[in-house]
Design an enzyme around this catalytic site. Structure first.
Site, short mmCIF file in Angstrom:
data_model
loop_
_atom_site.label_atom_id
_atom_site.label_comp_id
_atom_site.label_asym_id
_atom_site.label_seq_id
_atom_site.Cartn_x
_atom_site.Cartn_y
_atom_site.Cartn_z
N ARG A 129 0.86 -1.18 0.00
CA ARG A 129 0.00 0.00 0.00
C ARG A 129 0.90 1.23 0.00
NH1 ARG A 129 -3.64 2.58 4.85
NH2 ARG A 129 -1.74 3.73 5.17
N TYR A 179 -2.03 12.26 6.65
CA TYR A 179 -2.29 11.04 7.40
C TYR A 179 -1.88 9.82 6.59
CZ TYR A 179 -4.49 7.31 9.90
OH TYR A 179 -4.69 6.13 10.58
N ASP A 213 -4.88 4.04 -0.21
CA ASP A 213 -5.98 4.30 0.73
C ASP A 213 -6.32 5.79 0.73
OD1 ASP A 213 -7.72 4.34 2.88
OD2 ASP A 213 -6.47 3.10 4.17
N HIS A 261 -8.78 7.07 2.68
CA HIS A 261 -9.26 7.43 4.02
C HIS A 261 -10.51 8.28 4.01
CE1 HIS A 261 -5.03 6.30 5.25
NE2 HIS A 261 -5.78 5.58 6.04
N GLU A 286 -8.87 2.25 -1.81
CA GLU A 286 -9.58 1.97 -0.55
C GLU A 286 -10.29 3.20 0.01
OE1 GLU A 286 -7.00 0.12 2.27
OE2 GLU A 286 -8.21 0.78 3.99
N GLU A 302 -13.33 -0.92 6.73
CA GLU A 302 -12.61 -1.09 8.00
C GLU A 302 -13.33 -0.44 9.18
OE1 GLU A 302 -8.92 0.80 6.77
OE2 GLU A 302 -9.34 2.48 8.10
N ARG A 354 -13.58 -4.95 3.85
CA ARG A 354 -12.43 -4.79 4.74
C ARG A 354 -12.78 -4.97 6.22
NH1 ARG A 354 -7.88 -3.93 4.76
NH2 ARG A 354 -7.68 -1.78 5.44
N GLU A 406 -4.13 -7.34 5.48
CA GLU A 406 -3.25 -6.21 5.78
C GLU A 406 -2.30 -6.61 6.90
OE1 GLU A 406 -5.27 -2.74 7.30
OE2 GLU A 406 -3.57 -1.44 6.79
N TRP A 420 -13.00 11.90 8.23
CA TRP A 420 -11.98 10.89 8.36
C TRP A 420 -12.12 9.98 7.20
CZ3 TRP A 420 -7.63 9.54 8.89
CH2 TRP A 420 -6.86 9.90 10.00
C1 CS2 Z 1 -5.88 2.45 7.68
C2 CS2 Z 1 -5.71 2.47 9.14
O1 CS2 Z 1 -4.89 0.37 7.76
C3 CS2 Z 1 -5.64 1.08 7.13
O2 CS2 Z 1 -6.16 0.78 6.09
O3 CS2 Z 1 -6.99 3.04 7.16
O4 CS2 Z 1 -4.48 3.04 9.28
C4 CS2 Z 1 -6.70 3.27 9.99
O5 CS2 Z 1 -6.62 4.61 9.65
C5 CS2 Z 1 -6.41 3.08 11.44
O6 CS2 Z 1 -6.43 1.72 11.73
C6 CS2 Z 1 -7.40 3.81 12.32
O7 CS2 Z 1 -7.23 3.43 13.64
MG MG Z 2 -7.70 1.94 5.48
#
Ligand code: CS2
Ligand code: MG
Length: 406
Positions: free
Chosen positions: A149, A161, A214, A216, A240, A266, A287, A343, A406
């Site tokens: 990733r 981030y 990703d 986010h 993602e 996620e 996910r 992951e 987020w």
């Molecule tokens: C992320 C994570 O792993 C991922 O795909 O999106 O870093 C996520 O932001 C964190 O687990 C949040 O706690």
């Molecule tokens: Mg993620």
């Protein structure tokens, strides 16, 4: 096996980052562990367990995993949500761990046995700029990873981030402190920058390396459709979390305009959060994370529904959930036909010391190991040396000062 649970304890430890672990002990001394970590809201789950679930568990039959799940889910009146489902997830994991130990089998055997020899893993590579990112990907390729990733900095934004500030492969750590740090976010800058970055990574590493990215949850459906289309030439394994996905129907718009494979889920806690995404095939990968989606018992349901629609399972497994969760995910992965990839960011050595584990990494793949149960322990004496410390992921604001998703 004894037919009752004698005690259950919640262990909160912070060997670099916070982890919440549920430990269930049966009358005959069998121990089961469940991960209950919810990044940035750890103590809420600890309290839910200590104050509300542990008293219900004492005296119950640990063998009745499904009945316990239904009792805690249907019996609560207040269903779903990350806190509730992480707490139920921890109980569920711990009971599968106990059942495996009682049967002297790894949990994947109880789930039907292995359908594959090993589980494909993807890891993270980050760099503040493209040359640093290319170096980071190179290091991951040297470690044998077949899927990476990639996340990178964005011009004019000081921090982004998912991108470690020092350019190492390290994770975007939640920062310790009573309040989250604040970052600036600029969607236009990001969307103009990222296609060139992925082009450079693809050009340098060739066609075979699986590349993931990703977002986010930061785009509107229109932006997501445009980004997906612009990334099609780089043959991503997946893109993602393009949108927040609370409104599942909006993903239709993204799907109509791009063939880039989409991965979402996620932050989902139950099958109800992704029912439409799956049954309309608005995503390619689901996910859902074992702990946050109610444990092994519930993610299996989600993945079984996904299987009917040729949606593959690809659980969340960042280093902010514990090795107990990772092990549970790997047992499911080894025994689930439509499981595509796990992951895996790895952990700091201290975390591996606190949670000694049987799962192992080799050549871009993971295996849960053959220890009975989940195959993870907790060194309680070591864990006790690292008390909880408040830590939060950063939040993001736009240039006008308003909050960004987020
Ligand atoms: C992320 C994570 O792993 C991922 O795909 O999106 O870093 C996520 O932001 C964190 O687990 C949040 O706690
Ligand atoms: Mg993620």
């Amino acid at each position: 096996m004894s037919l009752t649970i004698r005690e259950a304890e919640v262990i909160v430890t912070s060997p670099g980052r916070n982890f919440v672990t549920l430990k269930i002990v049966t009358e005959d001394g069998q121990v089961g562990l469940g991960d209950a970590t919810l990044n940035g809201r750890e103590l809420a789950v600890a309290s839910y367990l200590r104050d509300h679930l542990v008293p219900l568990l004492i005296g119950r039959d640990p063998q009745r995993i499904e009945d316990t799940w239904q009792y805690l889910y249907r019996g609560a009146y207040w269903r779903r949500g990350p806190v509730t489902m992480a707490a139920i997830g921890a109980v569920d994991m711990a009971l599968w761990d106990i059942k495996g130990k009682a049967a002297n089998m790894p949990v994947y055997q109880l789930l039907g046995g292995a359908v594959r020899d090993r589980v494909l893993a993807y890891t993270h590579a980050t760099g503040p700029d493209t040359p640093a990112l290319l170096d980071a990907v190179e290091r991951r390729v040297q470690q044998g990873y077949k899927a990476v990733r990639v996340q990178t900095g964005v011009p004019t934004l000081d921090t982004v981030y998912g991108v470690s500030k020092n350019g190492t492969a390290g994770y975007e750590p939640a920062e310790r402190g009573a309040r989250p740090a604040e970052e600036l976010w600029d969607t236009g800058q990001y969307m103009r920058h990222i296609p060139g970055v992925l082009a450079a990574v693809r050009e340098r590493f060739g066609a075979d390396l699986h590349l993931l990215h990703d977002v986010h949850h930061r785009l509107t459906p229109t932006q997501a459709a445009r980004l997906g289309r612009s990334l099609e030439p780089f043959d991503l394994f997946w893109l993602e979390d393009v949108t927040p996905a609370e409104n599942q129907a909006l993903l239709r718009q993204v799907r109509e305009h791009t063939t880039v494979p989409l991965a979402i889920g996620e932050v989902f806690n139950s099958v109800w959060d992704c029912q439409q995404l799956i049954t309309e095939r608005l995503i390619d990968y689901i996910r859902a994370c074992v702990v946050h989606a109610g444990g092994i018992s519930h993610v299996r349901r989600i993945f079984a529904l996904a299987d009917l629609y040729q949606v593959a399972a690809a659980p969340h497994g960042p280093s902010d959930v514990s090795p107990v969760n990772l092990a549970a995910s790997l047992h499911v992965g080894l025994a689930t036909h439509n499981f595509a990839i796990q992951e895996f960011m790895g952990y700091e050595p201290l975390v591996d010391e606190v949670f000694p584990h049987a799962y192992r990494y080799a050549d871009g793949h993971l295996h849960p190991g053959d220890a009975p149960g989940l195959g993870v322990q907790i060194d309680e004496a070591l864990a006790a040396k690292y008390p909880y410390a408040p830590a939060y992921l950063p939040v993001a604001r736009l240039r006008d000062g308003s909050m960004k998703d987020w």
